[in-house]
Design an enzyme around this catalytic site. Sequence first.
Site, PDB file in Angstrom:
ATOM      1  N   GLU A 175       4.958  10.951   2.827  1.00 16.11           N
ATOM      2  CA  GLU A 175       4.064  10.140   2.503  1.00 16.11           C
ATOM      3  C   GLU A 175       3.421   8.908   3.542  1.00 16.11           C
ATOM      4  O   GLU A 175       2.619   8.627   4.015  1.00 16.11           O
ATOM      5  CB  GLU A 175       3.991   8.911   1.691  1.00 16.11           C
ATOM      6  CG  GLU A 175       3.005   8.424   0.657  1.00 16.11           C
ATOM      7  CD  GLU A 175       2.007  10.445   0.344  1.00 16.11           C
ATOM      8  OE1 GLU A 175       1.177  10.268   0.115  1.00 16.11           O
ATOM      9  OE2 GLU A 175       3.076  10.775  -0.093  1.00 16.11           O
ATOM     10  N   HIS A 177       0.778  -1.267  -0.083  1.00 14.30           N
ATOM     11  CA  HIS A 177       0.092   0.412   0.204  1.00 14.30           C
ATOM     12  C   HIS A 177       0.667   1.291   0.198  1.00 14.30           C
ATOM     13  O   HIS A 177       0.232   2.306  -0.978  1.00 14.30           O
ATOM     14  CB  HIS A 177      -1.233   0.187   1.273  1.00 14.30           C
ATOM     15  CG  HIS A 177      -2.326   1.028   0.896  1.00 14.30           C
ATOM     16  ND1 HIS A 177      -2.095   1.868   2.504  1.00 14.30           N
ATOM     17  CD2 HIS A 177      -2.568   1.618   0.462  1.00 14.30           C
ATOM     18  CE1 HIS A 177      -2.645   2.913   1.954  1.00 14.30           C
ATOM     19  NE2 HIS A 177      -3.504   2.980   0.879  1.00 14.30           N
ATOM     20  N   GLU A 195       1.540   2.153  -3.469  1.00 16.18           N
ATOM     21  CA  GLU A 195       1.074   2.846  -4.055  1.00 16.18           C
ATOM     22  C   GLU A 195       1.202   4.683  -3.819  1.00 16.18           C
ATOM     23  O   GLU A 195       0.581   5.226  -4.976  1.00 16.18           O
ATOM     24  CB  GLU A 195      -0.265   1.915  -3.811  1.00 16.18           C
ATOM     25  CG  GLU A 195      -1.619   2.662  -4.449  1.00 16.18           C
ATOM     26  CD  GLU A 195      -2.717   2.484  -3.519  1.00 16.18           C
ATOM     27  OE1 GLU A 195      -3.255   3.925  -3.503  1.00 16.18           O
ATOM     28  OE2 GLU A 195      -3.156   1.671  -2.994  1.00 16.18           O
ATOM     29  N   HIS A 196       0.736   4.932  -2.687  1.00 14.29           N
ATOM     30  CA  HIS A 196       0.975   5.700  -2.604  1.00 14.29           C
ATOM     31  C   HIS A 196       2.590   6.505  -2.779  1.00 14.29           C
ATOM     32  O   HIS A 196       2.013   7.832  -3.531  1.00 14.29           O
ATOM     33  CB  HIS A 196       1.516   6.336  -0.546  1.00 14.29           C
ATOM     34  CG  HIS A 196      -0.354   6.314  -0.261  1.00 14.29           C
ATOM     35  ND1 HIS A 196      -0.841   7.641   0.277  1.00 14.29           N
ATOM     36  CD2 HIS A 196      -1.176   5.100  -0.046  1.00 14.29           C
ATOM     37  CE1 HIS A 196      -1.628   7.201   0.905  1.00 14.29           C
ATOM     38  NE2 HIS A 196      -2.236   5.579   0.727  1.00 14.29           N
ATOM     39  N   GLU A 201      -4.771   7.066   6.911  1.00 16.86           N
ATOM     40  CA  GLU A 201      -5.716   6.445   6.082  1.00 16.86           C
ATOM     41  C   GLU A 201      -5.911   5.077   7.167  1.00 16.86           C
ATOM     42  O   GLU A 201      -6.945   3.810   7.423  1.00 16.86           O
ATOM     43  CB  GLU A 201      -5.178   5.586   4.569  1.00 16.86           C
ATOM     44  CG  GLU A 201      -6.431   4.794   3.996  1.00 16.86           C
ATOM     45  CD  GLU A 201      -5.440   5.085   2.545  1.00 16.86           C
ATOM     46  OE1 GLU A 201      -6.200   4.405   2.367  1.00 16.86           O
ATOM     47  OE2 GLU A 201      -4.807   4.946   2.008  1.00 16.86           O
TER      48      GLU A 201
END
Length: 1009
Positions: free
Chosen positions: A163, A83, A86-87, A170
């Site tokens: 990030e 994940h 992806e960020h 999230e």
Amino acid sequence: MDLLPAETPQISKKHGFRSLKLVSVDMDQVLAEQPVGVDYGRLDNGLNYYVRCNSKPRMRAALALAVKAGSVLEEEDERGVAHIVEHLAFSATQRYTNHDIVKFLESIGAEFGACQNAVTSADETVYELFVPVDKPELLSQAISVLAEFSSEVRVSKDDLEKERGAVMEEYRGSRNATGRMQDAHWILMMEGSKYAERLPIGLEKVIRTVSPETVKHFYRKWYHLSNMAVIAVGDFSDTQDVVELIKTHFGQKNSAADPPVIPTFPVPSHEEPRFSCSVESEAAGSAVMVSYKMPAIELKTVKDYRNLLVESMFFYALNQRFFKISRRKDPPYFSCSGAADVLVRPLKAYILTSSCKERGTIEALESMLTEVARVRLHGFSEREISIVRALLMSEIESSYLERDQIQSTSLRDEYLQHFLQNEPVVGIEYEAQLQKTLLPNISPLEVSKFSEKLQTSHSCVVKTIEPRASAAVDDLKNVVMKVNLLEEERRIFPWDDEHIPEEIVSTKPAMGSIVQQLEYPNIGATELILSNGMRVCYKCTDFLDDQVLFTGFSYGGLSELPESEYFSCSMGSTIAGEIGVFGYRPSVLMDMLAGKRAEVGTKLGAYMRTFTGDCSPSDLETALQLVYQLFTTNVTPGEGDVKIVMQMAEEAIRAQDRDPYTAFANRVKELNYGNSYFFRPIRISDLHKVDPLKACEYFNKCFKDPSTFTVVIVGNIDTTVALPLIFQYLGGIPEPPEPVLHFNRDDLKGLPFTFPTTINREVVRSPMVEAQCLVQICFPVELKNGTMVEEIHFVGFLSKLLETKIMQVLRFKHGQIYSAGVSAFLGGNKPSRTGDVRGDISINFSCDPEISSKLVYLALEEILHLQVEGPSEQDVSSILEIEQRAHENGLQENYYWLDRILRSYQSRIYSGDVGTSFEIQDEGRSKVRTSLTPSTAQLRLQRILPFPCRKQYTVVILMPKKSPFQLLRSVFQSTRTDYGTDAKILAGIAGMAVLALSLWRYSRSSLKS
């Protein structure tokens, strides 16, 4: 003798499906492995590609990069890394830094979130773009972005640190009640498999501390071109040109010579059912889930496809029974449904889910299991299966009719499933033929036998969720044994079907006539005044062959009621809906509408009553019959009808009392709009005062007088068919002897709300299982009547500008939020054509509770900067581009035209000519677009918002309620810097904290008992 009417284009299209030839089927025939209707291939480096020309919407392309790498591939120290990659892809690559990808895509009108996004699951990661292609270079640039994602994501220490905050936010957002329940159920379902320990969001420790080297290792190990596919579906002149672009941007890339084989991770089966009783104090209600697990079988042959149809028919039929049970007096649950779902690559599950009253989970579970057992013993009736067959035939017919109007995003998703799940893509034409051939030959016995797959001995998982414990695992086991015994002894009775009337309208009304007809060529619409006074405006479109939409509205709503009647009448829609507002109970109407695509709903608002509809052109008569029934039915409450409605309402209110977000939302409304009964949340004590008879009487009046209603109809309308139906069922609605709820829009009572005149900052502390924090910053807005049209458009542009800038600062610069939303509320004003309009613009985001005040400060600083310095040229250009692209997409949608025509009727400038009103609004938009520059945006921010913004606003922050220990610690921490504090006051505060602690202990122990 030919008894059919002459074929209109619409009927001809319908016959296009009905005359579709059946196919000769061999059950062992293998479905095409190559996807149909798409240019499909593989580059020398292993990359798969799918390219298809599709003009819905025009001048747009839906793109995707699919990677067969998800969280299940992570090692223990990598949990959450898939994940994070992806960020980072949107953050920095070799060609783009500092979220420049996001800025570039926004500059061409691809809004962040809506048009550029990605998703990470256990088995895969998918990056999606939706971009304009009206300029030759845009498609090439967008494909180059996907190429960057495939192999050029940059993982530096700075990139990762920036990030982490967004990913953590999230993660924090996923730890609310819903997230916790989903995670717990996932772990229970996947027990014994690696999937159970690889939730895509990962572990907090890994998110906070993982090194760049670990992230790079995962990226380089699993992101191989042979594990990837590029999908491009859009308004292209030629697929070969797009294939060449893919080769240009991907062809020179090479992965490692021997990429690791992607392993499979089986989920073990189990004969004995698993049971779980979960207590979630913040749960929205009580629920039961029964899951039956099985290996996921690839769809390869016609027989597999037929089995899939049988599966669909089974769940349709079962869900119809569940719905009818939920509408009985004293039902075991409020709602219940079943569905099939592929959870992970190797695992499929049939999942039954119900929501029920508190302490009702055992009763709900028994009812669910009993119904499946009833099907095993007695099967479905021919009538039940004929209804399901008609439903499925109606669905495939609609898809076939609109086969040339499928959205590019839908086709993109089909090809994604082909690559990721090996799902065949046979083309809608063949699929329609296949369904038309197979469906009539699937018998009730065959559908009923499908229930054998839902046995508690087949890897079954039974779970209850409750806000307070009432069920125990032994209770669940006892229910399973009880139902099994009843089934074994055949002591479960057959299903008792209700009588279903043949016709919705038993006696057709006398046709109305046209009193006046007006044409509005600038919007391609026609307006009719019917003999009963109803105004009908229709616009024929060719956007979708199988869609007609309509909305009817009348002025005068709940604001006209005194407080003593408000709560009763506001429940009118709910109570009347349970009884049946179209002359039949909902469970009966469901069967009457089988095989038809016609829906009608109602809404009672502050200033208007509305009904809305969505139907197939061939079912327009049915939809208009429902409207006729709405106006001619007098709903009368029975005791049983009211009991279930009130029970559901009480459960909803109790759920809100448990939900920390509700306390936050209620305080926001109270602070910004005052403590008026209209904005105050409904309480259980209010429910006890509801008069069901008064509620139904009010509802009946709301849809009684056709002369007060304006109806707008948009879609694939064949006037030779539609107009007689409009005259019959809308024109045939009888006028009451005296006007009913006949209001002048300028004389309506306004809602009592006032925005605070000073700065208000509040913290709402709420008990939470895990710390959550929400922030809302709100500014009053006042729009001048003379320039209203332009100012409303300015509010829209400025809201988007504020959202973009808040995201740039709080997420992309400081990395402390996941997302932010900016919304304008102007709906509290009565629709009078005089006076200014008041409202508010609010900014919402979630964040770490510890830094909420800092982020509020940064947001206010950014807004003040925009007011003092103005936005940049690039900011304004991006906002204009995003709005223009959304507008262009909307012009190809029936919903958009319906909304615009409705707003033209409801606009302050409307004075009888909807064409002129529409034109003025359109000109207002054009004027704003033409005049919007950094300096005009700055001036409007100063005029529409308080200037400076810090002089008048409200801030409400939702924070976790501190434990007594934390309160005590914070008191002593504060005394370290406040040397002048009186020791006696400190002693008193400490004493209160000790008292609170003892009360807390008492309340906890009483809950356990």
